[in-house]
Scaffold this motif. Structure first.
Motif, PDB file in Angstrom:
ATOM      1  N   ARG A 154      25.219  36.199  51.679  1.00  0.00           N
ATOM      2  CA  ARG A 154      26.313  35.439  52.286  1.00  0.00           C
ATOM      3  C   ARG A 154      26.850  36.280  53.430  1.00  0.00           C
ATOM      4  NH1 ARG A 154      30.478  33.316  47.857  1.00  0.00           N
ATOM      5  NH2 ARG A 154      31.222  32.236  49.731  1.00  0.00           N
ATOM      6  N   LYS A 155      26.498  35.914  54.641  1.00  0.00           N
ATOM      7  CA  LYS A 155      26.735  36.752  55.806  1.00  0.00           C
ATOM      8  C   LYS A 155      28.225  37.028  56.032  1.00  0.00           C
ATOM      9  CE  LYS A 155      22.474  37.374  56.991  1.00  0.00           C
ATOM     10  NZ  LYS A 155      21.887  38.734  56.816  1.00  0.00           N
ATOM     11  N   VAL A 156      28.514  38.311  56.185  1.00  0.00           N
ATOM     12  CA  VAL A 156      29.846  38.765  56.572  1.00  0.00           C
ATOM     13  C   VAL A 156      29.651  39.732  57.732  1.00  0.00           C
ATOM     14  CG1 VAL A 156      31.964  39.933  55.868  1.00  0.00           C
ATOM     15  CG2 VAL A 156      30.669  38.588  54.191  1.00  0.00           C
ATOM     16  N   MET A 157      30.147  39.376  58.887  1.00  0.00           N
ATOM     17  CA  MET A 157      29.974  40.227  60.064  1.00  0.00           C
ATOM     18  C   MET A 157      31.096  41.266  60.081  1.00  0.00           C
ATOM     19  SD  MET A 157      27.296  38.723  60.938  1.00  0.00           S
ATOM     20  CE  MET A 157      26.909  39.605  62.456  1.00  0.00           C
ATOM     21  N   PHE A 158      30.828  42.390  59.422  1.00  0.00           N
ATOM     22  CA  PHE A 158      31.882  43.372  59.232  1.00  0.00           C
ATOM     23  C   PHE A 158      31.611  44.716  59.898  1.00  0.00           C
ATOM     24  CE2 PHE A 158      28.880  44.706  56.038  1.00  0.00           C
ATOM     25  CZ  PHE A 158      29.080  46.068  55.900  1.00  0.00           C
ATOM     26  N   ALA A 159      30.353  45.020  60.249  1.00  0.00           N
ATOM     27  CA  ALA A 159      29.971  46.370  60.653  1.00  0.00           C
ATOM     28  C   ALA A 159      30.744  46.853  61.885  1.00  0.00           C
ATOM     29  CB  ALA A 159      28.468  46.444  60.902  1.00  0.00           C
ATOM     30  N   THR A 160      30.760  46.070  62.935  1.00  0.00           N
ATOM     31  CA  THR A 160      31.445  46.479  64.166  1.00  0.00           C
ATOM     32  C   THR A 160      32.944  46.621  63.942  1.00  0.00           C
ATOM     33  OG1 THR A 160      29.780  45.384  65.538  1.00  0.00           O
ATOM     34  CG2 THR A 160      31.895  45.874  66.569  1.00  0.00           C
ATOM     35  N   HIS A 161      33.535  45.681  63.195  1.00  0.00           N
ATOM     36  CA  HIS A 161      34.965  45.737  62.908  1.00  0.00           C
ATOM     37  C   HIS A 161      35.296  46.953  62.049  1.00  0.00           C
ATOM     38  CE1 HIS A 161      35.583  41.766  64.626  1.00  0.00           C
ATOM     39  NE2 HIS A 161      34.591  41.297  63.870  1.00  0.00           N
ATOM     40  N   ALA A 162      34.411  47.274  61.099  1.00  0.00           N
ATOM     41  CA  ALA A 162      34.641  48.437  60.236  1.00  0.00           C
ATOM     42  C   ALA A 162      34.609  49.727  61.048  1.00  0.00           C
ATOM     43  CB  ALA A 162      33.590  48.478  59.132  1.00  0.00           C
ATOM     44  N   GLU A 163      33.649  49.837  61.949  1.00  0.00           N
ATOM     45  CA  GLU A 163      33.568  51.024  62.801  1.00  0.00           C
ATOM     46  C   GLU A 163      34.846  51.182  63.625  1.00  0.00           C
ATOM     47  OE1 GLU A 163      30.914  52.850  66.500  1.00  0.00           O
ATOM     48  OE2 GLU A 163      30.105  51.194  65.287  1.00  0.00           O
ATOM     49  N   PHE A 164      35.308  50.117  64.218  1.00  0.00           N
ATOM     50  CA  PHE A 164      36.522  50.169  65.033  1.00  0.00           C
ATOM     51  C   PHE A 164      37.727  50.570  64.182  1.00  0.00           C
ATOM     52  CE2 PHE A 164      40.365  48.164  66.752  1.00  0.00           C
ATOM     53  CZ  PHE A 164      40.371  48.689  68.039  1.00  0.00           C
ATOM     54  N   PHE A 165      37.843  49.975  63.000  1.00  0.00           N
ATOM     55  CA  PHE A 165      38.975  50.260  62.125  1.00  0.00           C
ATOM     56  C   PHE A 165      38.979  51.725  61.692  1.00  0.00           C
ATOM     57  CE2 PHE A 165      40.814  50.357  57.764  1.00  0.00           C
ATOM     58  CZ  PHE A 165      42.128  50.070  58.113  1.00  0.00           C
ATOM     59  N   ILE A 166      37.821  52.258  61.351  1.00  0.00           N
ATOM     60  CA  ILE A 166      37.749  53.662  60.954  1.00  0.00           C
ATOM     61  C   ILE A 166      38.135  54.580  62.107  1.00  0.00           C
ATOM     62  CG2 ILE A 166      36.112  55.509  60.372  1.00  0.00           C
ATOM     63  CD1 ILE A 166      34.698  53.481  58.530  1.00  0.00           C
ATOM     64  N   LYS A 167      37.605  54.307  63.276  1.00  0.00           N
ATOM     65  CA  LYS A 167      37.901  55.166  64.426  1.00  0.00           C
ATOM     66  C   LYS A 167      39.383  55.160  64.767  1.00  0.00           C
ATOM     67  CE  LYS A 167      33.339  55.058  66.634  1.00  0.00           C
ATOM     68  NZ  LYS A 167      32.556  54.581  67.803  1.00  0.00           N
ATOM     69  N   GLN A 168      40.048  54.045  64.498  1.00  0.00           N
ATOM     70  CA  GLN A 168      41.472  53.953  64.784  1.00  0.00           C
ATOM     71  C   GLN A 168      42.337  54.529  63.655  1.00  0.00           C
ATOM     72  OE1 GLN A 168      42.852  52.733  67.751  1.00  0.00           O
ATOM     73  NE2 GLN A 168      40.702  52.861  68.368  1.00  0.00           N
ATOM     74  N   ASN A 169      41.717  54.767  62.489  1.00  0.00           N
ATOM     75  CA  ASN A 169      42.497  55.150  61.303  1.00  0.00           C
ATOM     76  C   ASN A 169      41.848  56.287  60.513  1.00  0.00           C
ATOM     77  OD1 ASN A 169      44.727  52.868  60.975  1.00  0.00           O
ATOM     78  ND2 ASN A 169      42.815  51.853  61.612  1.00  0.00           N
ATOM     79  N   ARG A 170      41.201  57.211  61.210  1.00  0.00           N
ATOM     80  CA  ARG A 170      40.524  58.308  60.504  1.00  0.00           C
ATOM     81  C   ARG A 170      41.474  59.078  59.593  1.00  0.00           C
ATOM     82  NH1 ARG A 170      37.839  59.026  65.547  1.00  0.00           N
ATOM     83  NH2 ARG A 170      35.591  58.601  65.418  1.00  0.00           N
ATOM     84  N   LEU A 171      42.668  59.369  60.084  1.00  0.00           N
ATOM     85  CA  LEU A 171      43.623  60.167  59.310  1.00  0.00           C
ATOM     86  C   LEU A 171      44.013  59.459  58.017  1.00  0.00           C
ATOM     87  CD1 LEU A 171      45.101  62.845  59.358  1.00  0.00           C
ATOM     88  CD2 LEU A 171      47.011  61.705  60.514  1.00  0.00           C
TER      89      LEU A 171
END
Length: 200
Positions: A154-171
């Motif tokens: 069941r396709k969930v397009m999450f990879a790009t959004h996850a990368e962006f979220f991590i980069k913005q919230n590493r701490l």
């Protein structure tokens, strides 16, 4: 938690690395057909996953995710925490991860699940390329997200959004990991020290 954390917990608790790894692939409650050390590792893996999913720190972290990828938050956290563990390995282990992985790969050669196609493919890729060490590098996590995204039925397009979220919230991730992981290690030891397998 993901592959590397489960292997590290196996080392920390002196339980089977192979058993802890197999927790994602062996199903069912009756494990008496397996060697006792493998069964204990699988049951520890399941206990670790249950502890993680129910922990307030992890639950709170999941609420910070954007709504469009929140359903994948558990997967994203598990994989990124493997990276954070690798980056801070010396704080949690006296043994190098190279030594741990080498020992695990040796164990992996001894076991097969003929009816599990994904396990067969994964174990062969692990043995051929020995890529667990690549989780030292953050982009490995992002490539893993893409790979998982492609496999989802069941396709969930999450990879790009996850990368962006991590980069913005590493701490945010780092602070959660630093608080949570020592508690998880204590849970692993408690489980191992109090678990007696009953076989009749």
């Amino acid at each position: 938690m993901n592959y590397i954390a489960h292997l590290h917990i196996a080392e920390h608790t002196n339980t089977s690395k192979l058993g802890n790894f197999l927790g994602d692939f062996v199903k069912g409650s009756d494990l008496t057909h397996l060697p006792e050390e493998i069964e204990l590792g699988i049951r520890l893996h399941r206990s670790v996953d249950k502890f993680t999913d129910s922990h307030d720190l992890i639950r709170n972290l999941k609420t910070q995710f954007p709504a469009n990828i929140r359903r994948m938050a558990g997967v994203i956290i598990d994989i990124y925490f493997d990276h954070l563990l690798m980056k801070s390995w010396q704080h949690y282990s006296a043994q190098s991860y190279h030594s741990l992985f080498s020992s695990f790969y040796t164990e992996l050669k001894t076991f097969s699940l003929p009816d599990n196609h994904y396990y067969s493919q994964l174990s062969q890729r692990l043995l051929s390329h020995q890529w667990l060490k690549e989780y030292t590098y953050e982009p490995t996590c992002f490539r893993a997200f893409v790979s998982i995204e492609k496999r989802l039925k069941r396709k969930v397009m999450f990879a790009t959004h996850a990368e962006f979220f991590i980069k913005q919230n590493r701490l945010l991730f780092i602070n959660c990991f630093k608080q949570f992981y020592p508690e998880l290690l204590r849970h692993g030891l408690h489980f191992k020290n109090n678990k007696t397998l009953s076989r009749t």
